[in-house]
Motif scaffolding. Structure first.
Motif, short mmCIF file in Angstrom:
data_model
loop_
_atom_site.label_atom_id
_atom_site.label_comp_id
_atom_site.label_asym_id
_atom_site.label_seq_id
_atom_site.Cartn_x
_atom_site.Cartn_y
_atom_site.Cartn_z
N GLN A 712 0.96 -1.63 0.30
CA GLN A 712 0.08 -0.56 0.32
C GLN A 712 0.55 1.12 0.01
N SER A 713 2.30 1.32 0.84
CA SER A 713 2.58 2.51 0.64
C SER A 713 3.64 3.02 -0.37
N TRP A 714 3.68 1.37 -1.27
CA TRP A 714 4.21 2.03 -2.14
C TRP A 714 3.57 1.88 -3.82
N MET A 715 2.57 1.71 -3.47
CA MET A 715 1.11 2.63 -3.63
C MET A 715 0.98 4.22 -4.23
N LEU A 716 0.83 4.52 -2.88
CA LEU A 716 0.52 5.40 -2.55
C LEU A 716 2.09 6.73 -2.99
N PHE A 717 3.07 6.09 -3.27
CA PHE A 717 4.07 6.66 -3.71
C PHE A 717 3.22 6.86 -5.32
N LEU A 718 3.60 6.24 -5.72
CA LEU A 718 3.36 6.44 -7.05
C LEU A 718 2.25 6.96 -7.48
N VAL A 719 1.49 6.93 -7.08
CA VAL A 719 -0.47 7.59 -7.02
C VAL A 719 1.20 9.21 -7.01
N LEU A 720 1.55 9.67 -5.72
CA LEU A 720 1.84 11.06 -5.48
C LEU A 720 3.07 11.09 -6.27
N LEU A 721 3.96 10.01 -7.00
CA LEU A 721 4.93 10.09 -7.50
C LEU A 721 3.88 11.44 -9.06
N VAL A 722 2.72 10.34 -9.83
CA VAL A 722 2.38 11.08 -10.64
C VAL A 722 1.55 12.77 -10.74
N LEU A 723 0.74 12.34 -9.45
CA LEU A 723 0.56 13.22 -9.07
C LEU A 723 1.08 15.05 -9.07
N THR A 724 2.75 14.62 -8.23
CA THR A 724 3.57 15.61 -8.83
C THR A 724 3.93 15.96 -10.00
N TYR A 725 4.04 15.03 -10.56
CA TYR A 725 4.59 15.29 -12.43
C TYR A 725 3.64 15.63 -12.68
N PHE A 726 1.96 15.93 -13.09
CA PHE A 726 1.68 16.80 -13.23
C PHE A 726 1.02 18.16 -12.92
N GLN A 727 1.67 18.29 -11.67
CA GLN A 727 1.69 19.65 -11.23
C GLN A 727 3.23 20.25 -11.45
N PHE A 728 4.66 19.34 -11.63
CA PHE A 728 6.01 20.43 -12.40
C PHE A 728 4.98 20.73 -13.60
N LYS A 729 4.21 19.63 -14.42
CA LYS A 729 3.55 19.88 -15.74
C LYS A 729 2.72 21.98 -16.04
N LEU A 730 1.85 21.13 -14.41
CA LEU A 730 0.71 22.60 -14.32
C LEU A 730 1.66 23.62 -14.35
N PHE A 731 2.70 24.26 -13.37
CA PHE A 731 3.34 25.13 -12.86
C PHE A 731 4.36 25.40 -14.59
N GLY A 732 5.04 24.90 -15.31
CA GLY A 732 5.80 25.26 -16.10
C GLY A 732 7.12 25.03 -15.53
N LYS A 733 8.27 24.44 -16.23
CA LYS A 733 9.66 24.23 -16.38
C LYS A 733 10.30 25.31 -15.88
N GLU A 734 9.61 27.18 -15.79
CA GLU A 734 10.25 28.17 -14.88
C GLU A 734 9.62 28.40 -13.48
N SER A 735 8.86 27.83 -13.36
CA SER A 735 8.79 27.55 -12.09
C SER A 735 9.56 26.89 -10.88
N TRP A 736 10.13 25.48 -11.88
CA TRP A 736 10.76 24.24 -11.31
C TRP A 736 12.19 24.67 -11.50
N GLN A 737 12.64 25.51 -12.73
CA GLN A 737 14.55 25.33 -13.32
C GLN A 737 15.12 25.79 -11.84
N GLN A 738 14.56 27.28 -11.06
CA GLN A 738 15.52 27.80 -10.12
C GLN A 738 15.72 26.40 -8.85
N TYR A 739 14.87 25.69 -8.75
CA TYR A 739 15.36 24.91 -7.61
C TYR A 739 16.17 23.74 -7.69
N PHE A 740 16.37 24.20 -9.02
CA PHE A 740 17.62 22.41 -9.65
C PHE A 740 19.00 23.07 -10.25
#
Length: 740
Positions: A712-740
Motif C-alpha cells: 500500500q505504501s508503494w502504491m501511495l508513492f506511485l500516486v504521489l509521483l504521478v500527481l507531482t509530475y502533473f503539478q510540475f507540468k501545470l506550473f511550467g518549467k520556469e517555476s521549478w528550474q530555479q530549484y535545480f
C-alpha cells in the motif's frame, strides 16, 4: 601517478580485501555453526522418537494379547506363558494390591504404590499406560492396565521388559551420533560419560533439547525424558556428535575463500597499475579487474554459506526419513499421530482414499497444499517438498493400504537463515561498490593531493549525516520494497515470497480505494489553506513589531504538539458543548455532529488541517513576498497600476515558484495525514475518514500484515509521483528550474 600514490592505492586494496576475508571467514564459521546447533536440536528428536517407538511396540504386543483373549482367573497362568515370550515379568493384582498371579523376576520396588499403577486405577477398563524406569541392570519398560475378568473381578495387570541392548546401537546407526541415557540420579546407560549437571538442569527446566559444546570438541544435545504424564523427570537422552569433521569441512571452505580473495586482490592490484599507467583512460578497466572480487563476495554469501546450510538440512531430512522408515509404522498401527507431532516437532496429516481425515494444521491451512514435488524414497517413505499457504515445507509420506500418513516440517528456519546471509552479502557488495568508486576517484585525482585531502575532510564531517540518512531513510525504503513482495507478519516467522499477490489484493481491496477516495477529498483543503495563508502572509508583510508578534501567533500551531492540539479540537467539535457549535448557535445554526456524522467528519478534519498548516505555509509565502524587489512595485505605481493590478501582474507571477513548492509539499502532506484521524475518529464513522495513511497503519500494526502495508505504501508513492509530475507540468518549467 607517483610511486607513493600507487603504494597508497595498493595498500588500501590489500587492507580492504583482508578485511573482507576476515569478515567472510568469521561469519561463515559463526553462521553455519549457529545453524548447525539449531538443526541439531531438531535432528536429535529422532532419538526420543525411537525410544517411544519401543514403548508403543511393547504396549501394543501386550494389549493385543489381553484384548483378544478370554480373561478368566483360571487362564492367567496360560496367559502369563505367552507374555514371558517377550516380558521379563508379569503380575496380576486385585484393587487392594494383593497379588493374584505373578511370573518372572519382579522389580524390587513396590509396584502397587507406583504412580503408573495408581493412575491406572482411575482409568477406564482397557486403558494402557506405559513408562520407562531406569534400574540398576538397565532401562525397563512397564505397561499397566485395569481389566475385568469373566468372573466379574477387577484385576490390575502390570508387565515389564528390559530395553534391548541394541537400542542405542540402532539409534546410532540411524542418526550417525553416539547415544546414551543418563537417569535423573546420574546413572549412565549405554556407552556414555558424565555430562555437566548445569546442562542437564537447564534441559529439565526448559522441557526442550539443549546444546552444549565440550572442551574436547563434542557437541552434546540433551533431551529431557519425562514420565507418561509429562510431569516427573525420568532422565535424559544424550546425543554426542564429534564436531571436528564438520569444522574440517568449514576449514576447507575457508581455504577456498582464501585462494579466491588472493586471486581477486592480485587482479585488483593489476587493475590499479594499469590505471596508473594509462591515466584517466585506464580507469575504465578498473571495474573489469575488480570483477573477480565481486564474484567472490557473491559466491561466499549467496551460494557457499546458504549451500552449506542446505546440505546440513538435507542430512537431517535423510536421517529423519530413515527413522520413519524403520519406526514410523509403529505410530501408524497405534494411531498415535499427535505423538509424532510432539516428538518430531512437525505437522501431521492423515488421509483415507485421498480425503484428509486428520490434520494438525490450524484453520484451513491443510486445504492450501500445492506444488507437491517428490525427491526420493527411503524404504516406504517418500521425501519431497510442498507449499502450505505459500510457505515451503519438507514432507515425509508413508502409505499403508488406503491410508496415507504425512509428516511436514516447515523450512522457515533454513529460509530465514539463508536470507540473513544473502542480505549481508548485498550489504558487502554495496560497500565494495562504494570502495571501488572511492578508489577510482582517488586514482583520478592522485596528482591533486590538496583536493583529495579537502574532499576527505569534507566527507568526514558529512559522515554522521550520511550514515543517518542511509540507516533511517535509504535502508527502510529498500526494506519496504522487499516486504511488498512477501507475506511478512510480525508474529509469524515464515515470510514467504508471494510475488505480486499483495498488489493483486490491493487492487481488489475496496476499503483501500475508499481510503484513497477519502484522501483525495481531504486534499481539496490544500488550495483553501494556501489561499488563507497567502492572505495572512500579505497582511503581516510589514516591518513593524506588531506584525512580528502576529507572525509568531500564526506560527504557533506548527510548533505545538499535534496530538495536544487535536485533543483541544475534539472538544471544540463536540456536538453538545463544543465551542464551534456554541458560536454557530448564536446565529441560529442547529447543532452539527461534526465527528459522529459521515457527512461532516471529514470536513471537520479538513478545518483542523487548514488551521494547522496556516503557519508553515504563511512563512514560506512571506519569504517569497520579501524576495520580490520593491522596485517592481514602485515602477508599477508610477505607471498608474492599482493595488489589485500590482498583485495580479507582479506578486502572483513572481510567487509562482513559491506557490508551486507550497502546493506540491502540501498535497504530499495531505496524503500523509494521520494524527487528526487517529485521535478524532479512528477512520470512522462508517469509514468516512479512513484515509490512506491510517489504512496503511491499520494493516501494519492492527492486522500485523507488514508486507501488505508495504505494498500500500508503494502504491501511495506511485500516486504521489504521478500527481507531482502533473503539478510540475501545470506550473511550467520556469517555476521549478530555479530549484535545480
Amino acid at each position: 601517478m607517483s610511486k607513493k600514490a600507487k603504494m597508497y592505492a595498493i595498500s588500501s586494496v590489500v587492507f580492504f580485501t583482508a578485511v573482507l576475508f576476515v569478515v567472510s571467514i568469521f561469519y561463515t564459521e559463526q553462521s553455519v555453526m549457529k545453524y548447525k546447533e539449531d538443526l541439531e536440536k531438531e535432528s536429535v528428536r529422532t532419538s526420543s522418537f525411537v525410544l517411544n517407538s519401543f514403548l508403543y511396540s511393547f504396549e501394543k504386543r501386550v494389549s493385543d494379547i489381553l484384548l483378544k483373549e478370554d480373561l478368566s482367573i483360571s487362564r492367567l497362568d496360560e496367559l502369563n506363558q505367552k507374555f514371558l515370550q517377550f516380558c521379563s515379568f508379569v503380575i496380576w493384582m486385585d484393587l487392594a494390591g494383593n497379588v493374584v498371579k505373578d511370573l518372572g523376576k519382579l522389580p524390587a520396588d513396590d509396584l502397587y504404590n507406583d504412580l503408573l499403577v495408581q493412575t491406572v486405577l482411575y482409568e477406564d477398563y482397557g486403558t494402557f499406560l506405559t513408562d520407562l524406569y531406569p534400574l540398576g541392570e538397565g532401562l525397563q519398560i512397564r505397561t499397566a492396565t485395569i481389566l475385568q475378568s469373566s468372573e466379574g473381578e477387577d484385576l490390575v495387570f502390570v508387565s515389564g521388559t528390559m530395553l534391548p541392548k541394541e537400542f542405542f546401537s540402532q539409534i546410532e546407526r540411524l542418526t550417525q551420533r553416539k547415544v546414551f541415557f543418563v537417569s535423573k540420579a546420574g546413572e549412565i546407560f549405554g556407552e556414555g560419560f558424565a555430562v555437566d549437571k548445569d546442562v542437564l538442569k537447564k534441559a529439565s527446566e526448559s522441557h526442550s533439547p539443549e546444546i552444549h559444546l565440550t572442551a574436547d570438541g563434542k557437541l552434546l544435545t540433551v533431551i529431557p525424558i519425562f514420565d507418561f504424564q509429562e510431569w516427573n523427570l525420568k532422565g535424559f537422552i544424550i546425543n554426542c556428535l564429534q564436531i571436528e569433521p564438520f569444522k574440517r569441512s568449514i576449514f576447507r571452505l575457508q581455504l577456498i575463500d582464501f585462494f579466491l580473495f588472493l586471486v581477486s586482490s592480485i587482479s585488483l592490484v593489476v587493475g590499479i597499475l594499469v590505471a596508473a599507467r594509462k591515466g584517466a583512460r585506464g580507469l575504465r578497466f578498473l571495474p573489469l579487474f575488480s570483477f573477480p572480487l565481486f564474484l567472490t563476495v557473491l559466491y561466499i554469501f549467496i551460494f557457499q554459506i546458504p549451500g552449506t546450510m542446505q546440505r546440513e538440512y538435507a542430512n537431517y531430512v535423510e536421517s529423519t526419513a530413515k527413522v520413519l522408515s524403520d519406526w514410523g509404522n509403529t505410530y501408524l498401527e497405534n494411531r498415535r499421530f499427535e505423538d509424532v507431532k510432539k516428538l518430531m516437532n512437525v505437522q501431521v496429516m492423515l488421509s483415507h482414499n485421498g480425503r484428509i481425515v486428520l490434520s494438525t494444521f490450524r484453520g484451513g491451512l491443510s486445504q492450501t497444499l500445492e506444488n507437491w514435488k517428490s525427491k526420493y524414497e527411503i524404504g516406504n517413505v517418500e521425501v519431497g517438498q510442498v507449499h502450505v499457504n505459500k510457505v515451503r515445507y519438507t514432507y515425509w509420506k508413508m502409505t499403508s493400504g488406503e491410508r496415507t500418513f504425512i509428516a511436514l516440517k516447515e523450512e522457515t528456519p533454513l529460509v530465514n537463515s539463508a536470507a540473513k546471509v544473502r542480505l549481508l552479502g548485498m550489504i558487502v557488495v554495496a560497500v565494495f561498490v562504494m570502495f571501488l568508486w572511492v578508489l577510482s576517484f582517488a586514482i583520478k585525482n592522485a596528482e591533486r593531493p590538496r583536493f583529495l585531502r579537502a574532499t576527505l575532510i569534507g566527507y568526514i564531517f558529512l559522515a554522521p549525516a550520511l550514515i543517518h540518512l542511509i540507516w533511517w531513510a535509504v535502508g527502510p525504503v529498500a526494506f519496504s520494497m522487499i516486504l511488498a513482495f512477501q507475506r511478512w507478519n510480525v508474529v509469524d516467522p515464515a515470510k514467504p515470497f508471494v510475488g505480486l499477490d499483495n498488489f493483486r489484493e490491493l487492487f481488489r481491496d475496496k476499503l483501500f480505494w475508499n481510503a484513497m477516495k477519502n484522501t483525495a477529498l481531504f486534499s481539496l483543503q490544500v488550495p483553501i489553506s494556501m489561499f488563507f495563508s497567502l492572505l495572512v502572509a500579505i497582511a503581516v508583510n510589514r516591518p513593524t513589531r506588531s506584525m512580528a508578534l502576529l507572525r509568531t501567533v500564526y506560527y504557533l500551531p506548527v510548533v505545538t504538539a499535534g496530538v495536544s492540539t487535536t485533543i483541544v479540537w475534539r472538544w471544540i467539535f463536540n456536538r453538545d458543548f463544543g465551542l464551534l457549535n456554541y458560536i454557530l448557535g448564536i446565529f441560529g445554526v442547529p447543532k452539527i455532529p461534526w465527528l459522529t456524522s459521515p457527512n461532516t467528519a471529514l470536513i471537520a478534519i479538513m478545518l483542523l488541517s487548514i488551521w494547522q498548516s496556516l503557519g508553515s505555509q504563511m512563512v514560506i509565502f512571506l519569504a517569497g513576498l520579501q524576495s520580490i524587489p520593491q522596485a517592481f512595485y514602485e515602477a508599477a505605481s508610477i505607471d498608474g497600476a492599482n493595488r489589485f493590478q500590482r498583485f495580479s501582474k507582479i506578486t502572483l507571477p513572481l510567487l509562482k515558484p513559491t506557490t508551486m513548492f507550497v502546493f506540491i509539499t502540501s498535497v504530499i502532506g495531505s496524503f500523509q495525514v494521520f494524527t487528526p484521524v487517529y485521535v478524532l475518529t479512528q477512520g470512522g464513522p462508517l469509514r468516512s475518514t479512513d484515509v490512506v495513511f491510517y489504512h496503511i497503519w491499520e494493516a501494519a500494526w492492527i492486522e500485523l500484515r507488514m508486507g501488505y502495508a508495504a505494498a500500500q505504501s508503494w502504491m501511495l508513492f506511485l500516486v504521489l509521483l504521478v500527481l507531482t509530475y502533473f503539478q510540475f507540468k501545470l506550473f511550467g518549467k520556469e517555476s521549478w528550474q530555479q530549484y535545480f
